[in-house]
Design an enzyme around this catalytic site. Sequence first.
Site, PDB file in Angstrom:
ATOM      1  N   ASN B 241       0.204   0.816  -9.608  1.00  0.00           N
ATOM      2  CA  ASN B 241      -1.237   0.910  -9.382  1.00  0.00           C
ATOM      3  C   ASN B 241      -1.744   0.010  -8.280  1.00  0.00           C
ATOM      4  OD1 ASN B 241      -2.263   2.710 -11.246  1.00  0.00           O
ATOM      5  ND2 ASN B 241      -2.057   1.245 -12.908  1.00  0.00           N
ATOM      6  N   CYS B 242      -2.620   0.549  -7.464  1.00  0.00           N
ATOM      7  CA  CYS B 242      -3.412  -0.295  -6.577  1.00  0.00           C
ATOM      8  C   CYS B 242      -4.852   0.011  -6.937  1.00  0.00           C
ATOM      9  CB  CYS B 242      -3.195   0.066  -5.130  1.00  0.00           C
ATOM     10  SG  CYS B 242      -1.498  -0.069  -4.635  1.00  0.00           S
ATOM     11  N   VAL B 243      -5.201  -0.203  -8.169  1.00  0.00           N
ATOM     12  CA  VAL B 243      -6.556   0.151  -8.594  1.00  0.00           C
ATOM     13  C   VAL B 243      -7.302  -1.101  -9.004  1.00  0.00           C
ATOM     14  CG1 VAL B 243      -5.875   2.462  -9.314  1.00  0.00           C
ATOM     15  CG2 VAL B 243      -5.851   0.627 -10.967  1.00  0.00           C
TER      16      VAL B 243
END
Lengths: 131, 426
Positions: B241-243
Amino acid sequence: MKELTILTNNPSLKESLTQKYPYLRCGIEYRDVNFLKLLELVRDEVHKGARILTHPLDGSVKPMETPYKSILVEKSDPGLDLNSLDLIENAIMSCRKFHFDERELQPRVIKDFQIIDRTLMESAIDTSGLY
Amino acid sequence: MKLELGKLTIRDIRFSEESKISEGILYVSKEDLRRVALTEEKIKSADFDIARPGESVRITPVKDVVEPRVKTEGPGGIFPGFIAGVDTVGSGKTLALKGMAVVTTGPIVNFQEGVIDMSGPGADYTPFSKLLNLCVICEPVDNCEKHQYESALRMAGLKIASFVAGLGKDIAPEETETFETPDLLTGMKAFPELPRVAYVQMLQSQGLLHDTYVYGVDAKKILPTVLYPTESMDGAILSGNCVSACDKNPTYIHENNPIVEDLFKQHGKTINFVAHVITNENVFLADKERSSNQTAKLCKMLGLDAVIISEEGFGNPDTDLIMNCKKIEAEGIKTVIVTDEYAGRDGKSQSLADADKAADALVTAGNANQLVRLPKLDKVIGTMDYISKIAGSSDKALQSDGSIEVEIQVITGATSEVGFHTLSAR
């Protein structure tokens, strides 16, 4: 005849999607409007009988934190789809509740927001087999 | 399935000529670490740093946090599908290096990475400020696409964590905790009087850079499935994830999922902890319908009385959360949902983007829009170039005295939706 359309305010979407999916089976309509206005345009389409196929909110970016949104709809369904209406009204409500400072976005951030919007749409295209 | 989880506490990390663990101190050679990181061909250069609790250090932009673990007995290896083969994990013996983590940093997506402060008010909002953090700072090769950079940095973090854990492979753990889940039939006979409870975990899976992996499979492509709860302790689920930083589950949280651990604590006493059900959070509405239908079906098949459902992220996953809750309740199974809130800076707005009367039991992990002022710290690991761009920050975040005023959304793990954090109403 059902007509699938992506309504978007992401200026780079059409070019990148048509490059990646030369046989994409849906139209892409670009509108030069802000995030909230795009949701309102989708709501107009829902009132005209469209059904929303992809969720109008992002997965982790607050509405309007990103300037860009793309939503896949199925036009020319007869009647009003109440689920779609509920979804878009909720999204518009969510959008209005957040506080945002006016800001100038740097080109590299603009590009990132465009990429994230595009990848969300690609994810929907991939799972729906629209290519 | 039975897992013996051995724990070895690391009391300090030091750079050294030789990599080893001795008397609770992890000595690592930067050259060894660099060699491991550079096996990823999209990484041009790698550097390393150490952040200790209480130091005036800010790590940003944080990509992932990983706890080093190694299998010492039994089938498979940690992080199946990526580092190990695809043997089913969750049984035998595993050694975990406690008190430390590998933290990867790099500006993959300008606005979607987090902050870990090792001291000051920011430290109170992240569980990772309490750990010795071995930071991995990787530069990508030129013209590297974002998803390639994400993949390379993710793999570098997993490989370094595995390398470090391997140094402890032959050291006896200081303590061992045993987790056991019987098969369905045995469990049913053993605890006939106890309510049958499962954990339904929703995994962020909206697309590139919003991904979670299960045994190497991109979770958006799975149908909901059933795991033994110990499988995630061996890294069967990991983050790509790059959230939003506050409520994504870094790999560390998957390895140490507090809902799994708490349900185990009650197993055989107040409940029969039957299974760990995983499902996804996709963009396409038909996918949301399919996954929530299948999740409710599995819960019914397992003969459950109750489930705990955790969300990951916010916005459109709120719809998955409510669909899961509504459909599982419709099967006559009680639900408790765990989420966080985006209730505006004043906390007065509606917290979730969706709601239903079936969702009548909810645990909140805090309001991600809450404002916090983080003082300037002496040292930055990574770069502050993106601090005003991270989700929850703004162009006005940076103050004249060097402090930043931001929403706690920027802080890694601040509103963890599996409850792995320091915010509490207790």
